[in-house]
Scaffold this active site. Sequence first.
Site, short mmCIF file in Angstrom:
data_model
loop_
_atom_site.label_atom_id
_atom_site.label_comp_id
_atom_site.label_asym_id
_atom_site.label_seq_id
_atom_site.Cartn_x
_atom_site.Cartn_y
_atom_site.Cartn_z
CD GLU A 38 -4.52 -7.89 1.83
OE1 GLU A 38 -5.61 -7.14 2.47
OE2 GLU A 38 -3.58 -7.59 1.84
CD GLU A 52 -2.90 -1.27 2.37
OE1 GLU A 52 -2.70 -0.48 3.31
OE2 GLU A 52 -3.56 -2.16 2.30
C1 GLA Z 1 -4.83 -4.61 4.29
C2 GLA Z 1 -3.83 -5.28 4.72
C3 GLA Z 1 -4.09 -6.56 5.36
C4 GLA Z 1 -5.14 -6.55 6.46
C5 GLA Z 1 -6.49 -5.72 5.73
C6 GLA Z 1 -7.56 -5.62 6.56
O1 GLA Z 1 -5.49 -4.81 3.22
O2 GLA Z 1 -2.97 -5.25 3.82
O3 GLA Z 1 -2.88 -6.99 6.09
O4 GLA Z 1 -4.76 -5.74 7.23
O5 GLA Z 1 -6.24 -4.33 5.35
O6 GLA Z 1 -7.63 -6.66 7.60
#
Ligand code: GLA
Length: 380
Positions: A267, A162
Amino acid sequence: MFAKTLRRTLPVALAALTVVGFTAAAHAPTSLKNAYKKDFFIGVAINGQQISGQDVKGDAIIAEQFSSISPENALKWSLLHPQLDKYTWDAADKYVEFGEKNHMFIVGHNLVWHSQVPGWVFRDDKGNLLTRDALLERMHDHIRTVVGRYKGRIQSWDVVNEALNEDGTLRQSLWLKIIGPDFIEKAFQYAHEADPQAQLTYNDYNLENEPKRNGAIALIKKMQADGIPINCVGIQGHDHMDWPTEEQEDSTIAAFAALGLKVSISELDIDVLPSAGPITADVSANLQNQQTANRNPYVNGLPDSVQKDLAARYTMLFHVYMKHRKEMSRVTFWGLSDGDSWLNGFPVRGRTNYPLLYDRQLQTKPAYDAVIEAAKYKAK
Ligand code: GLA
């Protein structure tokens, strides 16, 4: 005599098994990992209870259904390295052992992020911000220690998480402010140095939106021009019922694959609740004051119509992933069951969400069947 009896009774026995649904005796039991075994890994993020073995039922499903794991929190800087001279390896070691025991593709998440990183990382013992060189040294030590410990055992690292704003510019994190834009390249170099075989990933959310995607493409092209070892992009995939569109998903994967990289959906979950502000996976977002009844409509269960729509969303997404299966490394769900999901608390706390394939009783949902079925999809 015995053979004759067997000839007579066997068909009856087989028929009985079929009636009670045990034709599975003849086939391997259905699993996500088997359905996609020729295509890409199917992963799941696992939490502390699953790592420590307290969630016995959850662990059995994870072992049976998934071919890859990510640690929801166990490898984040604040948990793994809470003080300058202190590493807490227990959960991380158990996490890796769990993956090895089950022959899984093990993901390390993550090395450099602006969130879940302790304040001391950026400051000296007087509380002043570190110099560029001092912070680079700290980053180097952390990466060398963590990646080095699991060298050859963790196959893929989310090296930087990020780093981009929604408009594609670099986020004003302390990493950027203190080190400068090359903090990203340095992190990848250090990770490569510590484990030259590991897959190295840049991971972010909302890459399906064009400005941010273009920022990521520019960043990666610069890294490639500078000879930095990057092999993969992680599209987080914190999706909604109306975002991203099929076209956005398709063109985003294609754009990263065109750079010669592998693509992961790192994710995946689908938020089924009414949106509570702009779409974001920024963990600092807090829309608490917006908690009203109509923001939490499914406290007593998910209506069938929404179950169906959720399954249809998963079908659409997996058809796109299958279209790109040669470029995909893995698709990882962010949690096993609806009860485990961070989306019950984000961006509004205390809601009841249904983003995953298993319900709160660890039963499969129609979305699970949709994902299994989508494995048969062959793009024209
Ligand atoms: C982001 C992070 C993850 C997690 C999610 C929410 O996407 O990369 O590690 O913290 O947020 O759970």
